[in-house]
Scaffold this active site. Sequence first.
Site, PDB file in Angstrom:
ATOM      1  CG  ASP A 115      -2.143   0.921   1.002  1.00 22.53           C
ATOM      2  OD1 ASP A 115      -2.121   1.717   0.040  1.00 22.53           O
ATOM      3  OD2 ASP A 115      -3.094   0.858   1.795  1.00 22.53           O
TER       4      ASP A 115
HETATM    5  C1  BGC Z   1      -4.930   3.332   0.352  1.00 21.95           C
HETATM    6  C2  BGC Z   1      -5.183   2.265  -0.706  1.00 21.95           C
HETATM    7  C3  BGC Z   1      -5.119   2.874  -2.086  1.00 21.95           C
HETATM    8  C4  BGC Z   1      -3.770   3.546  -2.256  1.00 21.95           C
HETATM    9  C5  BGC Z   1      -3.571   4.155  -3.623  1.00 21.95           C
HETATM   10  C6  BGC Z   1      -3.671   4.122   0.056  1.00 21.95           C
HETATM   11  O1  BGC Z   1      -3.541   5.207   0.911  1.00 21.95           O
HETATM   12  O2  BGC Z   1      -4.831   2.706   1.602  1.00 21.95           O
HETATM   13  O3  BGC Z   1      -6.412   1.651  -0.477  1.00 21.95           O
HETATM   14  O4  BGC Z   1      -5.332   1.890  -3.052  1.00 21.95           O
HETATM   15  O5  BGC Z   1      -3.647   4.567  -1.276  1.00 21.95           O
HETATM   16  O6  BGC Z   1      -4.355   5.258  -3.820  1.00 21.95           O
END
Ligand code: BGC
Length: 733
Positions: free
Chosen positions: A290
């Site tokens: 993530d």
């Molecule tokens: C979130 C994810 C997301 C990623 C990309 C992160 O902060 O937890 O769910 O896919 O950002 O935007």
Amino acid sequence: MKSISLLLILLITFQFAVTAQTGKAIYKDKNAPIESRIKDLVSKMNPDEKILQLNQYTAGMNTNVNNIGEQTKSIPAGIGSLIYFSADPDFRNTIQKKAMEESRLGIPILFGYDVIHGFRTVYPISLAQACSWDPALVTEAAAVAAKEANLSGVDWTFSPMIDVARDGRWGRVAEGYGEDPYTNAVFGVATVKGYQGKNLSDPYSIAACLKHFVGYGESEGGRDYHFSDISMQSLWETYLPPYEACVKAGAATLMSSFNDISGVPGSANPYTLTEVLKTRWKHDGFVVSDWDAINQLIAQGVAADRKEAGYKAFMAGVEMDMTDNIYMQNLKQLISEKKIPMAKIDDAVSRILRVKFRLGLFDQPYTTVVDESSRYLQAESKTIAQKLAAESMVLLKNNSKTLPLSSSIQQIALIGPMAADKEDLLGAWSAHGNEKDVESISEGLIKEFGNTAKINAAKGCDFDGNDESGFAEAISIAQKSDVILVCLGEKRGWSGENASRSTIALPAIQEKLVLELLKAKKPIVLILSNGRPLELVRLEPLADAIIEIWQPGIAGGSALAGILSGRINPSGKLSITFPLTTGQIPIYYNMRQSARPNSGKYQDIPTEPLYWLGHGLSYTTFTYSNMKLSATKIKKTDKLTVEVEVSNTGNVTGAETVLWYISDPACAISRPMKELKYFEKKELAAGAKTTFRFEIDPARDLSYTTANGKRFLEAGDYYVMVNNQKVKFEISE
Ligand code: BGC
């Protein structure tokens, strides 16, 4: 098995020989088997090229306020992936051209983006989608989202989120399919099917990414990014099952989570990322971290610095670094220090290339450019949006048949901060959704009732704050109307990522507005739009009827208006329990029995929630009768059929979802009091009767898991439950 591997080796060797003769690289030959193409390409790559493939940067303007840090970096031609914040296919094609023509080997970039509940045609939030209990419709919606995204330059979505979530204070409860593992599994699979189509290389298919692997929904106290204490038992029985189902259904990738699992963060956890995912489940795609999740290993207390964080994440099984730049900066040194073996790098690169080959990116790297009018919001997509919005709305209360509104009603008071709002109906994570596409509640009502009733509108109050200056106008229009529709709820930013709340009640000003409206002495219909279950303990007694419309997307206004008029009979049922008060959390339908079932209750509030998972009313009535089993005693290897007759005993056609639960009251491991195992939704005409059937496969439906994922099936008594009926049966050796 052996002969298959031998055949594969022969095939790959043959392919090498043919290509050596023709001079064309195998990896460029679209007729060669994907595994041969991967092997060939990896053999030609140098360490720098390999490391670039393991990294993701961004392109376009970052719209996620939670993701701070470096934005668009200058894009190296050999980068593995980009988060593509733009929706312009030409921009993507320009970047892709650079990759194809300026990187030494011409490896296409994988463009990813958060397409969560629609791309431009925005559907209801996932939590609402599950309340439709209509996975086939959810597949259709995901397929539209995939097509719109694909034509805008996106190959890969960071969705579905299948984190079982039981704490409404956690804002991300909106992004998943509720509190039940089975429901998350079914809707996760339905969504993966919609995105990926029959084949990843089909036109308009995009790769899915299951997130957040694993256990993010357990964030302590509902605080986002917070520590989570997950035992191995709850990991296997609650958090892993949706992932296992979606991996089996062919999900191409997964995203590692921020939270901790028995002390080891999800993004540095060799047990979940390698032992479970790659070794046991044989997943051959890849895992992306993530955003900032690798760097955060330092804050989480398992890495001293960025280098150690990169080492731990990579060795645990995270193949791609999402924007942290940690792999880019540290992997080469870790390889030269012999801490990371080249074979492990090759495996990681192969996994990423495999997804690119499966998507057909090497053979068709560019997006077909069509103009926006034929790309977005097609009639068929809007019909799906409308249907899904209607099916996911839940009629929570309907005293004295307040709804549907009687045709004799001449004046409708439409009050509340949500009545004319558009943007908030989109919900969090609405990709390239645009409020100008949204039909507000007010617009929907005018279309539906414009010719038959006068709509008197007043905002009454804002979502928050303490300005009561609008109350007087609201009361005066309520007094001259026959019914009061009060549209309350949450702004879209109140749920989603980094949007935790200490209470799941609506702000006091909204509750006060309803109290004031009581003075008009007219029936009150509460219309709620929110991204989490709400505490309705004070509001519920004030309302004659309540409809939960969630954040319904672009077509919420007309779907709701159809329900209010009776054109649509509501069929949604809750996918998450509504506690009576926030203090009841955690409360969910599949809790375990207390050691003293009649004691230990709160002294100040009841034990029961306001609405359990599965609650939802209709304009008709359904009667369940004649529940019967094909046998009352079967062997472990036999199958058992259970049937129930359901009659529509009301005056209108309606759809009923039958939820089948089992329970095993005595087992080596204490089990939940009820476990949902199957559901089915059918439409029944007024007066019609139909049989719902559940074929119980003991190994699949009655077995349980140990704390290490080993399934076991015990002989003994079990129960199958439907509605309020319960039947016992016995399993023997
Ligand atoms: C979130 C994810 C997301 C990623 C990309 C992160 O902060 O937890 O769910 O896919 O950002 O935007």
